[in-house]
Motif scaffolding. Structure first.
Motif, short mmCIF file in Angstrom:
data_model
loop_
_atom_site.label_atom_id
_atom_site.label_comp_id
_atom_site.label_asym_id
_atom_site.label_seq_id
_atom_site.Cartn_x
_atom_site.Cartn_y
_atom_site.Cartn_z
N LYS A 39 0.83 -1.20 0.00
CA LYS A 39 0.00 0.00 0.00
C LYS A 39 0.87 1.25 0.00
CE LYS A 39 -3.38 2.51 2.81
NZ LYS A 39 -4.15 2.53 4.08
N SER A 40 1.94 1.23 0.80
CA SER A 40 2.83 2.39 0.85
C SER A 40 3.51 2.60 -0.50
CB SER A 40 3.88 2.20 1.95
OG SER A 40 3.27 2.08 3.22
N GLN A 41 3.95 1.51 -1.12
CA GLN A 41 4.56 1.61 -2.44
C GLN A 41 3.56 2.13 -3.47
OE1 GLN A 41 6.08 -2.29 -3.27
NE2 GLN A 41 7.75 -2.13 -1.79
N PHE A 42 2.32 1.65 -3.36
CA PHE A 42 1.27 2.09 -4.28
C PHE A 42 1.06 3.60 -4.17
CE2 PHE A 42 -3.21 3.19 -4.83
CZ PHE A 42 -3.41 2.82 -6.15
N VAL A 43 0.92 4.09 -2.95
CA VAL A 43 0.70 5.52 -2.74
C VAL A 43 1.88 6.33 -3.25
CG1 VAL A 43 0.39 7.31 -0.99
CG2 VAL A 43 -0.84 5.15 -0.78
N SER A 44 3.10 5.84 -2.97
CA SER A 44 4.30 6.57 -3.39
C SER A 44 4.42 6.62 -4.90
CB SER A 44 5.53 5.91 -2.77
OG SER A 44 6.72 6.50 -3.26
N VAL A 45 4.26 5.43 -5.54
CA VAL A 45 4.45 5.36 -6.98
C VAL A 45 3.34 6.11 -7.73
CG1 VAL A 45 4.48 3.78 -8.96
CG2 VAL A 45 5.77 3.22 -6.89
N VAL A 46 2.09 5.84 -7.33
CA VAL A 46 0.98 6.45 -8.05
C VAL A 46 0.98 7.97 -7.87
CG1 VAL A 46 -1.54 6.60 -8.17
CG2 VAL A 46 -0.43 4.38 -7.98
N SER A 47 1.29 8.43 -6.65
CA SER A 47 1.33 9.88 -6.44
C SER A 47 2.41 10.52 -7.29
CB SER A 47 1.56 10.20 -4.96
OG SER A 47 2.80 9.68 -4.53
N HIS A 48 3.56 9.84 -7.41
CA HIS A 48 4.65 10.36 -8.24
C HIS A 48 4.24 10.36 -9.71
CE1 HIS A 48 8.31 10.02 -10.72
NE2 HIS A 48 8.85 10.82 -9.81
N GLU A 49 3.64 9.23 -10.15
CA GLU A 49 3.29 9.12 -11.57
C GLU A 49 2.12 10.03 -11.94
OE1 GLU A 49 4.95 7.46 -13.90
OE2 GLU A 49 6.41 7.04 -12.32
N LEU A 50 1.25 10.33 -11.00
CA LEU A 50 0.14 11.24 -11.28
C LEU A 50 0.59 12.70 -11.23
CD1 LEU A 50 -2.81 9.65 -9.28
CD2 LEU A 50 -2.60 9.77 -11.75
N ARG A 51 1.45 13.00 -10.27
CA ARG A 51 1.85 14.40 -10.07
C ARG A 51 2.59 14.95 -11.29
NH1 ARG A 51 5.49 13.79 -6.42
NH2 ARG A 51 4.00 13.50 -4.72
N THR A 52 3.52 14.15 -11.84
CA THR A 52 4.36 14.66 -12.93
C THR A 52 3.55 15.00 -14.18
OG1 THR A 52 6.24 13.40 -12.07
CG2 THR A 52 6.38 14.18 -14.34
N PRO A 53 2.74 14.07 -14.73
CA PRO A 53 1.98 14.45 -15.93
C PRO A 53 0.91 15.49 -15.67
CG PRO A 53 1.36 12.26 -15.18
CD PRO A 53 2.56 12.66 -14.39
N LEU A 54 0.27 15.44 -14.50
CA LEU A 54 -0.75 16.45 -14.20
C LEU A 54 -0.13 17.84 -14.12
CD1 LEU A 54 -3.04 14.70 -11.56
CD2 LEU A 54 -3.66 15.41 -13.87
N THR A 55 1.08 17.93 -13.55
CA THR A 55 1.76 19.22 -13.49
C THR A 55 2.07 19.73 -14.89
OG1 THR A 55 2.76 18.64 -11.36
CG2 THR A 55 3.78 20.43 -12.60
N SER A 56 2.52 18.80 -15.76
CA SER A 56 2.82 19.21 -17.14
C SER A 56 1.57 19.64 -17.88
CB SER A 56 3.50 18.05 -17.88
OG SER A 56 4.72 17.71 -17.28
N ILE A 57 0.47 18.88 -17.73
CA ILE A 57 -0.78 19.23 -18.40
C ILE A 57 -1.30 20.56 -17.89
CG2 ILE A 57 -3.18 18.54 -18.70
CD1 ILE A 57 -2.26 15.63 -18.61
N ASN A 58 -1.27 20.74 -16.59
CA ASN A 58 -1.75 22.00 -16.01
C ASN A 58 -0.91 23.17 -16.46
OD1 ASN A 58 -3.45 23.51 -14.10
ND2 ASN A 58 -1.56 23.71 -12.90
N GLY A 59 0.41 22.97 -16.49
CA GLY A 59 1.28 24.05 -16.95
C GLY A 59 1.05 24.39 -18.40
N SER A 60 0.87 23.37 -19.23
CA SER A 60 0.64 23.61 -20.66
C SER A 60 -0.67 24.35 -20.88
CB SER A 60 0.62 22.28 -21.41
OG SER A 60 1.85 21.61 -21.28
N LEU A 61 -1.73 23.92 -20.21
CA LEU A 61 -3.02 24.56 -20.37
C LEU A 61 -2.99 26.00 -19.85
CD1 LEU A 61 -5.43 21.64 -19.39
CD2 LEU A 61 -4.86 22.47 -21.68
N THR A 62 -2.23 26.24 -18.76
CA THR A 62 -2.11 27.60 -18.23
C THR A 62 -1.42 28.52 -19.23
OG1 THR A 62 -2.03 26.74 -15.96
CG2 THR A 62 -1.21 28.98 -16.33
#
Length: 478
Positions: free
Chosen positions: A248-271
């Motif tokens: 569960k800890s690995q899941f939270v760590s990996v998924v949060s990392h993998e979600l944060r990076t592309p979402l940040t890029s998408i949000n930055g691009s749209l901004t």
């Protein structure tokens, strides 16, 4: 006659196998598992600590028996037997202290200490047996109340307090039980008594009491073994809970990392798109849209992987099996991954089989397998290198191979390769993106095809993954 000899030989083999298994249980070998070694260590510790706790109780028993023997029979024999029992008991206590205070916790050392415990308790049981036998000799051909009662007390004491180690319990019961039968049996043999004599009654009574002691020993042994089984079950449940927590800890760590990076890029691009005059800077707009598109694809792949894992764990993954040509499969997979490989200036070299090789497989799922294997090969290869993708028959087994010449996999990370949310570099600052789900999904898909996946790797030289399918009559076509 031949059938009778064969049957006898078979019975001898069965008998030899049973006794060899019992001897292996009495004295375990180095082939025993980690759980069995841990269990043996606890049994020895419980036995030793229990024996030391009863040290003064044994001293009182020896002193009382010696006083009675000296007062009613012979002082020299009482003193001699008391000293013999004291010597063996002190030696036994010394070995128990070694078990309690051990610093070497290896399985080999446990076996050595077990043999010492067996030896010291053998000496101790022989000392008690000698004491009892001498009392029986002094009593003469009679009821042997004192000697047999001492043996009964010794046997019951062993049943209650020595059940942690079946090896030690067995040697004590065999010694005391044999003497329990020998003492009244010797009177019958020497006196040539008839069946109406009370000597036979004493013999039968001794057998009955011996059965009672053995039954008590079995009861205490089973209760202790049941307690160990329950402790092992609790420990296994604790390990599973800890493993689930780590996943569960690995899941939270990996998924949060993998979600944060592309979402940040998408949000930055749209901004940027919202705040930029697109008419004045169309190239920048195109670049921002391309970044957002690639990261949305990355998010889509993450969600699909998570859904696939959930389906696999729920055993709801569906397959559509059909005849699949491996040559066509690897060419299609290479074309699919080629755009990704071009980003790393990596070439995929395809080696098709000389003859068509057909397997029964789900085409889309096998494409998913090759896509994961090829993507990983590209990701962990050096820029400008190449990857080999091939299909062949090896010992009549259709085989797929994906070989790269990149960084390789360390030997100590071999067990992590196919685990969920695991990567060779699993830190928050790892150099390679990924959820750690791809190879876990690959292995499950391969297993569902009744195939096998494995790999060979050398750090710094590259890795070769190979999938081996079961042979079938439709593997090759002329």
């Amino acid at each position: 006659m031949i059938d009778g000899k064969t049957k006898s030989y078979h019975l001898m083999q069965v008998w030899a196998f049973r006794w060899s298994r019992r001897l292996r249980t009495m004295f375990p070998s180095a082939r025993f598992s980690v759980e069995e070694a841990r269990r043996l260590k606890k049994q020895m510790h419980d036995f030793a600590s229990g024996g030391l706790a009863l040290f003064w109780q044994r001293q009182g028993i020896y002193a009382g028996a010696a006083i009675l023997c000296g007062f009613y029979y012979s002082i020299p024999i009482a003193v001699l037997c008391y000293l013999l029992c004291q010597a063996t008991d002190l030696f036994d206590s010394f070995i128990s202290l070694r078990v309690i205070n051990r610093k070497d916790h290896s399985f080999r050392h446990s076996i050595a200490l077990l043999k010492w415990l067996f030896f010291s308790n053998t000496l101790s049981s022989l000392a008690v047996a000698t004491f009892t036998l001498l009392i029986a000799k002094l009593e003469g051909p009679t009821e042997h109340f004192s000697s047999l009662f001492f043996l009964f007390a010794a046997g019951l004491f062993a049943a209650v307090n020595n059940h942690q180690l079946p090896q030690v319990l067995a040697v004590r019961l065999v010694t005391y039980g044999g003497l329990f039968i020998f003492i009244p049996g010797a009177d019958i043999w020497n006196e040539h008594t008839s069946y109406q004599s009370t000597a036979w009654l004493h013999f039968a009574t001794a057998l009955f009491v011996l059965y009672f002691v053995l039954e008590c020993s079995v009861i205490f042994l089973r209760l202790y073994q049941k307690g160990l089984d329950q402790l092992d079950a609790l420990r296994a449940e604790r390990d599973r809970a800890q493993e689930s927590y780590e996943i569960k800890s690995q899941f939270v760590s990996v998924v949060s990392h993998e979600l944060r990076t592309p979402l940040t890029s998408i949000n930055g691009s749209l901004t940027l798109l919202r705040e930029t005059d697109l008419a004045k800077n169309p190239d920048s707009a195109t670049r921002m849209l391309d970044i957002a598109h690639k990261n949305s694809q990355r998010l889509s792949k993450l969600i699909n992987d998570l859904l696939d894992i959930q389906k696999m764990e729920a055993h709801k993954m569906t397959y559509f099996f059909s005849a699949t040509d491996l040559g066509e499969l690897i060419e299609e997979a290479a074309q699919s991954v080629a755009p990704y490989a071009d980003q790393f200036e990596t070439v995929i070299r395809v080696t098709c089989p000389k003859r068509p090789i057909t397997i029964r497989a789900d085409h889309e799922r096998m494409m998913q397998v090759l896509d994961n294997l090829l993507s990983n090969a590209v990701k962990f290869s050096h820029r400008g290198s190449y990857i080999e993708l091939s299909a062949s028959l090896e010992d009549d087994h259709p085989t797929l191979k994906v070989r790269d010449f990149g960084i390789g996999i360390p030997d100590d990370a071999r067990d992590l390769v196919f685990e969920k949310f695991s990567q060779v570099d699993n830190s928050d600052r790892r150099n390679f993106d990924g959820t750690g789900l791809g190879l876990s999904i690959v292995r499950q898909i391969v297993d569902d095809h009744d195939a096998e996946i494995d790999f060979e790797s050398a750090p710094g030289e590259g890795t070769c993954f190979y999938v081996t399918f079961p042979p079938s009559s439709g593997d090759t076509n002329e």
